[in-house]
Scaffold this motif. Structure first.
Motif, PDB file in Angstrom:
ATOM      1  N   LEU A  69      10.487  -1.370  15.613  1.00 53.14           N
ATOM      2  CA  LEU A  69      10.709  -0.008  16.112  1.00 53.14           C
ATOM      3  C   LEU A  69       9.817   0.995  15.390  1.00 53.14           C
ATOM      4  CD1 LEU A  69      14.615   0.019  16.450  1.00 53.14           C
ATOM      5  CD2 LEU A  69      12.928  -0.053  18.295  1.00 53.14           C
ATOM      6  N   ARG A  70       9.599   0.785  14.095  1.00 56.89           N
ATOM      7  CA  ARG A  70       8.764   1.707  13.332  1.00 56.89           C
ATOM      8  C   ARG A  70       7.286   1.513  13.639  1.00 56.89           C
ATOM      9  NH1 ARG A  70      10.779   4.809   8.881  1.00 56.89           N
ATOM     10  NH2 ARG A  70      13.046   4.697   8.950  1.00 56.89           N
ATOM     11  N   TRP A  71       6.886   0.273  13.837  1.00 59.12           N
ATOM     12  CA  TRP A  71       5.470  -0.027  14.043  1.00 59.12           C
ATOM     13  C   TRP A  71       5.062  -0.006  15.512  1.00 59.12           C
ATOM     14  CZ3 TRP A  71       5.751  -4.671  10.157  1.00 59.12           C
ATOM     15  CH2 TRP A  71       5.789  -4.163   8.851  1.00 59.12           C
ATOM     16  N   LYS A  72       6.067   0.109  16.389  1.00 62.91           N
ATOM     17  CA  LYS A  72       5.808   0.175  17.835  1.00 62.91           C
ATOM     18  C   LYS A  72       4.982  -1.022  18.308  1.00 62.91           C
ATOM     19  CE  LYS A  72       6.149   5.227  18.100  1.00 62.91           C
ATOM     20  NZ  LYS A  72       6.739   5.340  16.750  1.00 62.91           N
ATOM     21  N   GLN A  73       5.271  -2.146  17.730  1.00 64.09           N
ATOM     22  CA  GLN A  73       4.652  -3.415  18.099  1.00 64.09           C
ATOM     23  C   GLN A  73       5.697  -4.516  17.922  1.00 64.09           C
ATOM     24  OE1 GLN A  73       1.762  -4.125  19.380  1.00 64.09           O
ATOM     25  NE2 GLN A  73       0.434  -2.383  18.942  1.00 64.09           N
ATOM     26  N   PRO A  74       5.585  -5.608  18.700  1.00 62.26           N
ATOM     27  CA  PRO A  74       6.482  -6.741  18.443  1.00 62.26           C
ATOM     28  C   PRO A  74       6.269  -7.277  17.027  1.00 62.26           C
ATOM     29  CG  PRO A  74       5.313  -7.009  20.534  1.00 62.26           C
ATOM     30  CD  PRO A  74       4.666  -5.855  19.828  1.00 62.26           C
ATOM     31  N   VAL A  75       7.345  -7.656  16.370  1.00 65.73           N
ATOM     32  CA  VAL A  75       7.274  -8.288  15.051  1.00 65.73           C
ATOM     33  C   VAL A  75       7.891  -9.676  15.184  1.00 65.73           C
ATOM     34  CG1 VAL A  75       7.963  -8.199  12.624  1.00 65.73           C
ATOM     35  CG2 VAL A  75       7.349  -6.091  13.831  1.00 65.73           C
ATOM     36  N   VAL A  76       7.057 -10.693  15.032  1.00 61.12           N
ATOM     37  CA  VAL A  76       7.454 -12.075  15.304  1.00 61.12           C
ATOM     38  C   VAL A  76       7.569 -12.844  13.998  1.00 61.12           C
ATOM     39  CG1 VAL A  76       6.832 -14.201  16.510  1.00 61.12           C
ATOM     40  CG2 VAL A  76       6.254 -11.980  17.517  1.00 61.12           C
ATOM     41  N   VAL A  77       8.661 -13.589  13.840  1.00 62.55           N
ATOM     42  CA  VAL A  77       8.820 -14.455  12.680  1.00 62.55           C
ATOM     43  C   VAL A  77       8.119 -15.775  12.962  1.00 62.55           C
ATOM     44  CG1 VAL A  77      10.457 -15.675  11.195  1.00 62.55           C
ATOM     45  CG2 VAL A  77      10.987 -13.368  12.017  1.00 62.55           C
ATOM     46  N   ASP A  78       7.173 -16.123  12.102  1.00 66.63           N
ATOM     47  CA  ASP A  78       6.355 -17.321  12.271  1.00 66.63           C
ATOM     48  C   ASP A  78       6.707 -18.299  11.143  1.00 66.63           C
ATOM     49  OD1 ASP A  78       4.437 -19.230  12.746  1.00 66.63           O
ATOM     50  OD2 ASP A  78       2.717 -17.946  12.284  1.00 66.63           O
ATOM     51  N   ASN A  79       7.560 -19.284  11.450  1.00 69.27           N
ATOM     52  CA  ASN A  79       8.004 -20.248  10.444  1.00 69.27           C
ATOM     53  C   ASN A  79       6.931 -21.299  10.197  1.00 69.27           C
ATOM     54  OD1 ASN A  79      10.697 -19.427  12.074  1.00 69.27           O
ATOM     55  ND2 ASN A  79      11.165 -19.749   9.930  1.00 69.27           N
ATOM     56  N   ARG A  80       6.567 -21.474   8.920  1.00 67.77           N
ATOM     57  CA  ARG A  80       5.574 -22.479   8.521  1.00 67.77           C
ATOM     58  C   ARG A  80       6.121 -23.268   7.328  1.00 67.77           C
ATOM     59  NH1 ARG A  80       0.311 -21.711  10.476  1.00 67.77           N
ATOM     60  NH2 ARG A  80       0.426 -20.423  12.356  1.00 67.77           N
ATOM     61  N   PRO A  81       7.106 -24.154   7.559  1.00 68.89           N
ATOM     62  CA  PRO A  81       7.717 -24.871   6.435  1.00 68.89           C
ATOM     63  C   PRO A  81       6.830 -25.989   5.905  1.00 68.89           C
ATOM     64  CG  PRO A  81       8.660 -25.625   8.504  1.00 68.89           C
ATOM     65  CD  PRO A  81       7.719 -24.494   8.856  1.00 68.89           C
ATOM     66  N   GLY A  82       7.171 -26.439   4.689  1.00 71.24           N
ATOM     67  CA  GLY A  82       6.484 -27.575   4.105  1.00 71.24           C
ATOM     68  C   GLY A  82       5.951 -27.296   2.719  1.00 71.24           C
ATOM     69  N   GLY A  83       5.976 -28.343   1.868  1.00 71.66           N
ATOM     70  CA  GLY A  83       5.365 -28.239   0.546  1.00 71.66           C
ATOM     71  C   GLY A  83       5.962 -27.182  -0.344  1.00 71.66           C
ATOM     72  N   ASP A  84       7.294 -27.075  -0.361  1.00 69.55           N
ATOM     73  CA  ASP A  84       7.958 -26.059  -1.191  1.00 69.55           C
ATOM     74  C   ASP A  84       7.474 -24.648  -0.871  1.00 69.55           C
ATOM     75  OD1 ASP A  84       9.137 -28.238  -2.308  1.00 69.55           O
ATOM     76  OD2 ASP A  84       8.255 -28.008  -4.287  1.00 69.55           O
ATOM     77  N   GLY A  85       7.129 -24.397   0.386  1.00 73.38           N
ATOM     78  CA  GLY A  85       6.675 -23.077   0.800  1.00 73.38           C
ATOM     79  C   GLY A  85       5.178 -22.889   0.736  1.00 73.38           C
ATOM     80  N   MET A  86       4.463 -23.847   0.155  1.00 77.17           N
ATOM     81  CA  MET A  86       3.028 -23.654  -0.028  1.00 77.17           C
ATOM     82  C   MET A  86       2.240 -23.825   1.266  1.00 77.17           C
ATOM     83  SD  MET A  86       1.976 -24.951  -3.796  1.00 77.17           S
ATOM     84  CE  MET A  86       2.200 -26.691  -3.449  1.00 77.17           C
ATOM     85  N   ALA A  87       2.741 -24.646   2.178  1.00 76.86           N
ATOM     86  CA  ALA A  87       2.021 -24.824   3.446  1.00 76.86           C
ATOM     87  C   ALA A  87       1.961 -23.507   4.213  1.00 76.86           C
ATOM     88  CB  ALA A  87       2.691 -25.909   4.287  1.00 76.86           C
ATOM     89  N   GLY A  88       3.090 -22.812   4.274  1.00 82.01           N
ATOM     90  CA  GLY A  88       3.118 -21.533   4.972  1.00 82.01           C
ATOM     91  C   GLY A  88       2.291 -20.476   4.279  1.00 82.01           C
ATOM     92  N   ALA A  89       2.372 -20.434   2.948  1.00 80.78           N
ATOM     93  CA  ALA A  89       1.585 -19.460   2.198  1.00 80.78           C
ATOM     94  C   ALA A  89       0.093 -19.713   2.377  1.00 80.78           C
ATOM     95  CB  ALA A  89       1.960 -19.506   0.720  1.00 80.78           C
ATOM     96  N   GLN A  90      -0.296 -20.991   2.368  1.00 81.28           N
ATOM     97  CA  GLN A  90      -1.710 -21.308   2.566  1.00 81.28           C
ATOM     98  C   GLN A  90      -2.167 -20.921   3.970  1.00 81.28           C
ATOM     99  OE1 GLN A  90      -2.750 -25.454   2.334  1.00 81.28           O
ATOM    100  NE2 GLN A  90      -4.945 -25.035   2.127  1.00 81.28           N
ATOM    101  N   ALA A  91      -1.313 -21.187   4.972  1.00 80.18           N
ATOM    102  CA  ALA A  91      -1.661 -20.807   6.342  1.00 80.18           C
ATOM    103  C   ALA A  91      -1.864 -19.306   6.447  1.00 80.18           C
ATOM    104  CB  ALA A  91      -0.568 -21.275   7.305  1.00 80.18           C
ATOM    105  N   PHE A  92      -1.018 -18.543   5.756  1.00 75.68           N
ATOM    106  CA  PHE A  92      -1.162 -17.089   5.762  1.00 75.68           C
ATOM    107  C   PHE A  92      -2.469 -16.670   5.098  1.00 75.68           C
ATOM    108  CE2 PHE A  92      -0.681 -13.272   3.119  1.00 75.68           C
ATOM    109  CZ  PHE A  92      -0.609 -12.314   4.116  1.00 75.68           C
TER     110      PHE A  92
END
Length: 336
Positions: A69-92
């Motif tokens: 609502l504040r950004w006036k854009q869709p905000v989507v949660v993108d789940n990237r599990p794996g490797g104690d969270g490191m897979a998602g962090a690396q993808a980011f």
């Protein structure tokens, strides 16, 4: 113009250079301001480095519509599990998406670098603290069917039955806390590994585990159904979500306390003006009473902070993790 050329040549060159430099800088400055003002330029991705249903995922999905609502854009949660969270962090980190932010517990930069000998990115430079969003407590849970109501009762039961404590914990900070607790109590214990926290919660409720250490929101549904009970929390003060549950300090373990902030990280080179913009928007969203109440119901505390305060909380947790690892017998026992 005639007055200008009446001056000495050196003076004229300096004056012309100043005009030209100003002409070169002003458009760039306007571009940066415009970029910050118009951010985001499209849908925003909140990259969550854990699976659907994890405590971080629950928080992100509650906060996302309010940020939208504040950004006036869709905000989507993108789940990237794996490797104690490191897979998602690396993808980011590797995506370099200007419209993406990492939504994560701070363990991604405090605990993981201590547990993993090799990191696919540099957490000190590739992830920029932007804003704290929520905090949560790490809970020590037991099956409701067990005849124990306190840590002392649990540990006494384990010693009397002459069988190891069967325990599990969410990888990362909860596991470090659990190992420090077990070492402090000098218990015979056996770790049970799970691919997903939900499976561990289910087995705890069915009595196949004696103890599970994880974030309170991961236990919310099972607690509500009366299948598990939380007998201690690892924060310095009692949790707002479980005010009747004592802290580990109150339970006789005075050095076992740690806060659990979660928040937004940006990528390397994030513009400071954009960081301030996100910081202000997060503060506005987390001040909304309805959102704060909903978060509290599942075990979170709304806790918007500046990027500086968020970075300071990260530094504090990092030192606590080092202390817990020493209590648990050294990092080598936990390293992947």
């Amino acid at each position: 113009m005639r007055a200008l050329f009446a001056r000495p040549l050196a003076w004229r060159r300096r004056a012309l250079a100043t005009v030209m430099l100003g002409g070169a800088l002003l458009p760039g400055a306007c571009t940066r301001r415009e970029a910050t003002a118009t951010w985001p330029s499209g849908p925003v991705r909140l990259v969550v480095p854990f699976g659907v249903g994890s405590s971080t995922d629950l928080a992100a999905r509650l906060v996302a519509p309010h940020l939208s609502l504040r950004w006036k854009q869709p905000v989507v949660v993108d789940n990237r599990p794996g490797g104690d969270g490191m897979a998602g962090a690396q993808a980011f980190v590797t995506s370099r998406d200007p419209n993406a932010l990492l939504f994560s517990p701070v363990g991604i930069v405090t605990t993981n670098p201590l547990l993993h000998t090799r990191m696919p990115f540099d957490p000190s430079t590739d992830l920029v603290p932007v804003a704290g969003v929520v905090t949560t407590s790490i809970g020590v849970a037991v099956p409701t069917r067990a005849s124990v109501r306190t840590l002392a009762e649990l540990f006494t039961l384990v010693r009397r039955r002459h069988a190891p404590l069967l325990w599990s914990a969410t990888p990362g900070l909860p596991e470090v806390v659990a190992r420090a607790l077990i070492a402090s109590a000098t218990l015979d214990a056996r770790y049970v590994a799970y691919a997903e926290p939900s499976s561990a919660v289910r087995d705890l409720g069915d009595g196949r585990l004696d103890m599970l250490v994880t974030a309170l929101p991961s236990l919310a549904a099972a607690r509500g159904a009366g299948r598990v009970q939380v007998i201690a929390v690892a924060t310095a003060h009692r949790s707002q979500a479980a005010p009747d549950v004592p802290t580990l300090q109150e339970a006789g373990f005075p050095t076992l306390s740690v806060e659990g902030p979660q928040g937004l990280f940006g990528g390397r080179g994030l513009d400071s003006a954009q960081r301030r913009r996100i910081e202000r928007d997060v503060a506005g969203v987390m001040a909304e009473p309805a959102l704060a109440t909903r978060l509290s119901q599942i075990g979170f505390t709304a806790a918007a902070t500046t990027s500086e305060a968020f970075a300071a909380a990260i530094a504090v947790q990092r030192e606590r993790v080092r202390a817990f690892l020493a209590m648990a017998g050294g990092v080598e026992r936990l390293r992947r």
